[in-house]
Design a protein around this motif. Structure first.
Motif, mmCIF file in Angstrom:
data_model
loop_
_atom_site.group_PDB
_atom_site.id
_atom_site.type_symbol
_atom_site.label_atom_id
_atom_site.label_comp_id
_atom_site.label_asym_id
_atom_site.label_seq_id
_atom_site.Cartn_x
_atom_site.Cartn_y
_atom_site.Cartn_z
ATOM 1 N N THR A 1 0.800 -0.979 -0.290
ATOM 2 C CA THR A 1 0.145 0.281 0.009
ATOM 3 C C THR A 1 1.269 1.447 -0.213
ATOM 4 O OG1 THR A 1 -1.851 1.685 0.786
ATOM 5 C CG2 THR A 1 0.001 -0.277 2.604
ATOM 6 N N ALA A 2 -0.033 2.787 -0.911
ATOM 7 C CA ALA A 2 1.190 3.307 -1.037
ATOM 8 C C ALA A 2 0.237 4.595 -1.365
ATOM 9 C CB ALA A 2 2.595 3.157 -1.391
ATOM 10 N N SER A 3 0.703 6.033 -1.228
ATOM 11 C CA SER A 3 -0.536 6.923 -1.784
ATOM 12 C C SER A 3 -0.469 7.140 -3.270
ATOM 13 C CB SER A 3 0.215 8.234 -1.306
ATOM 14 O OG SER A 3 0.997 8.727 -1.463
ATOM 15 N N GLN A 4 -1.341 7.548 -3.677
ATOM 16 C CA GLN A 4 -1.487 7.675 -4.911
ATOM 17 C C GLN A 4 -0.216 8.250 -6.532
ATOM 18 O OE1 GLN A 4 -5.423 9.645 -6.434
ATOM 19 N NE2 GLN A 4 -4.612 9.664 -8.781
ATOM 20 N N ALA A 5 -0.203 9.234 -5.015
ATOM 21 C CA ALA A 5 1.407 9.852 -6.003
ATOM 22 C C ALA A 5 2.609 9.146 -5.642
ATOM 23 C CB ALA A 5 1.464 11.064 -5.011
ATOM 24 N N LEU A 6 2.523 8.948 -4.902
ATOM 25 C CA LEU A 6 3.939 7.388 -4.386
ATOM 26 C C LEU A 6 4.222 7.468 -5.783
ATOM 27 C CD1 LEU A 6 6.829 7.566 -2.875
ATOM 28 C CD2 LEU A 6 5.811 6.786 -1.410
ATOM 29 N N VAL A 7 2.553 6.012 -5.691
ATOM 30 C CA VAL A 7 2.855 4.987 -6.192
ATOM 31 C C VAL A 7 3.281 5.648 -7.958
ATOM 32 C CG1 VAL A 7 1.162 3.313 -7.349
ATOM 33 C CG2 VAL A 7 0.850 3.445 -5.160
ATOM 34 N N ALA A 8 2.793 6.657 -8.832
ATOM 35 C CA ALA A 8 2.734 6.976 -10.026
ATOM 36 C C ALA A 8 3.707 7.983 -10.398
ATOM 37 C CB ALA A 8 1.635 8.326 -10.343
ATOM 38 N N ASN A 9 4.610 7.931 -9.060
ATOM 39 C CA ASN A 9 5.307 9.213 -9.469
ATOM 40 C C ASN A 9 6.880 7.989 -9.192
ATOM 41 O OD1 ASN A 9 4.900 11.551 -10.888
ATOM 42 N ND2 ASN A 9 3.193 11.548 -8.899
ATOM 43 N N TRP A 10 6.681 7.154 -7.657
ATOM 44 C CA TRP A 10 8.554 6.635 -7.806
ATOM 45 C C TRP A 10 8.045 4.870 -8.080
ATOM 46 C CZ3 TRP A 10 10.294 3.312 -3.906
ATOM 47 C CH2 TRP A 10 11.688 3.789 -3.559
ATOM 48 N N LEU A 11 7.473 4.459 -7.061
ATOM 49 C CA LEU A 11 6.964 2.908 -7.301
ATOM 50 C C LEU A 11 7.006 2.404 -8.207
ATOM 51 C CD1 LEU A 11 7.287 0.563 -5.032
ATOM 52 C CD2 LEU A 11 5.336 0.774 -4.716
ATOM 53 N N LEU A 12 5.774 2.692 -9.527
ATOM 54 C CA LEU A 12 5.490 2.002 -10.573
ATOM 55 C C LEU A 12 6.536 1.307 -11.695
ATOM 56 C CD1 LEU A 12 1.882 3.220 -11.817
ATOM 57 C CD2 LEU A 12 3.126 0.731 -10.738
ATOM 58 N N GLY A 13 7.709 2.837 -11.799
ATOM 59 C CA GLY A 13 8.841 2.529 -12.751
ATOM 60 C C GLY A 13 10.430 1.660 -11.681
ATOM 61 N N ARG A 14 9.752 1.157 -10.780
ATOM 62 C CA ARG A 14 10.442 0.273 -10.594
ATOM 63 C C ARG A 14 10.676 -0.744 -10.149
ATOM 64 N NH1 ARG A 14 12.020 5.618 -8.773
ATOM 65 N NH2 ARG A 14 14.172 6.081 -8.004
ATOM 66 N N LEU A 15 9.459 -1.507 -10.516
ATOM 67 C CA LEU A 15 9.155 -2.538 -9.696
ATOM 68 C C LEU A 15 9.615 -3.037 -10.777
ATOM 69 C CD1 LEU A 15 4.848 -2.345 -8.658
ATOM 70 C CD2 LEU A 15 6.815 -3.062 -7.373
#
Length: 306
Positions: A101-115
């Motif tokens: 779980t994470a915020s929308q902003a963090l998922v879109a701008n930080w996490l997704l590109g690293r998964l």
């Protein structure tokens, strides 16, 4: 010889103690609340005394007695070991799931590109994202692990520092002046995007605070665009709706792509809030959760905000 005939009753006891109710335990165990209650009562009949104090009100209506509290430490560890053993029986090719779980902003701008990096390193672990700006109750098992931005003092979870944060001013590149440098005076004259999200204890600046530090000769007016969502503030900046104050980590990709420009980078405003990997101690005893936790810790230094 081991006597495991009461295994289901032990599961019911442990889940009821964690959730504080038969209803919460029933959802986890996929049985009815009366069935959970019957399993616990059968165990109480066997030990010869009540295992819970029944409360008439409150979120947690079942409070384990002292003897049960002591035994639950061993029971919880034992159930975790049984689950680990079953996973080993299934073999290394068996797939497991970790809910993040994470915020929308963090998922879109930080996490997704690293998964992709995580799935490459752990091909047998499926990642499921629970995207939410509200604080998910990890202690109750609503998700396995989370990434939170705050002071790091959440109850019921272990918090591991990932990276610090600072507030920067940004705008879309097409808003930049053609014939002059960006100054505090120029920013005052632009449409200012205000983030109305609450950041308790974080020392987040208002536009008036930031512009005063930047050397503006006059404060901003009361106009501009006011938004109560951090993700929407970033979207407004990307859409060239104005100049925004944002968290640096959340716009790293936009800055790298050139769509957003960091204005007056010499003006620094570090904040008290930082990013943490958070998980309940029980969840961290699972291999897939620990794997994701350790991967997050490895990723964070590559996102240094310095």
């Amino acid at each position: 010889m081991r006597n495991l005939t009461r295994l289901k009753s032990l599961q019911a006891l442990e889940a009821s103690a964690r959730h504080g109710s038969f209803v919460g335990a029933s959802t986890e165990l996929d049985v009815t609340p009366p069935a959970v209650g019957q399993l616990v009562r059968s165990l109480e009949d066997w030990v010869g005394y009540p295992l819970f104090r029944r409360m008439r009100s409150g979120a947690e209506r079942l409070m384990p007695v002292d003897e049960a509290k002591e035994a639950l430490e061993d029971i919880s560890q034992g159930l975790d070991l049984l689950e680990s053993g079953l996973r080993k029986l299934r073999g290394r090719k068996a797939r497991t799931v970790v809910v993040v779980t994470a915020s929308q902003a963090l998922v879109a701008n930080w996490l997704l590109g690293r998964l992709d990096d995580f799935t490459t390193k752990h091909p047998n672990i499926d990642v499921r994202l629970d995207v939410s700006d509200r604080v998910i109750d990890l202690a109750q098992g609503d998700a396995d692990i989370g990434i939170r931005c705050g002071l790091g003092n959440w109850k019921g979870v272990k918090s591991t520092f990932l990276m610090g944060e600072e507030i920067i001013a940004v705008c879309h590149q097409r808003l930049l002046p053609i014939d002059r440098d960006v100054t505090a005076g120029w920013i005052v004259g632009q449409t200012l995007v205000h983030d109305g999200t609450s950041h308790p204890g974080g020392d987040f600046p208002s536009w008036a605070d930031w512009l005063a530090r930047a050397g503006a000769n006059q404060p901003p007016d009361d106009g501009g665009l006011k938004i109560n969502s951090t993700a929407a503030v970033i979207n407004a900046a990307v859409a060239a709706r104005g100049v925004a104050l944002v968290r640096k980590a959340l716009v790293a990709q936009e800055l790298e792509s050139g769509r957003l420009v960091h204005l007056m980078p010499q003006v620094r405003w570090p904040v008290k809030w930082a990013y943490y990997a958070v998980a309940a101690p029980k969840a961290l005893r699972r291999y897939e959760v620990t794997a994701f936790h350790d991967w997050l810790c490895d990723q964070a230094p590559s996102s240094s905000l310095e």
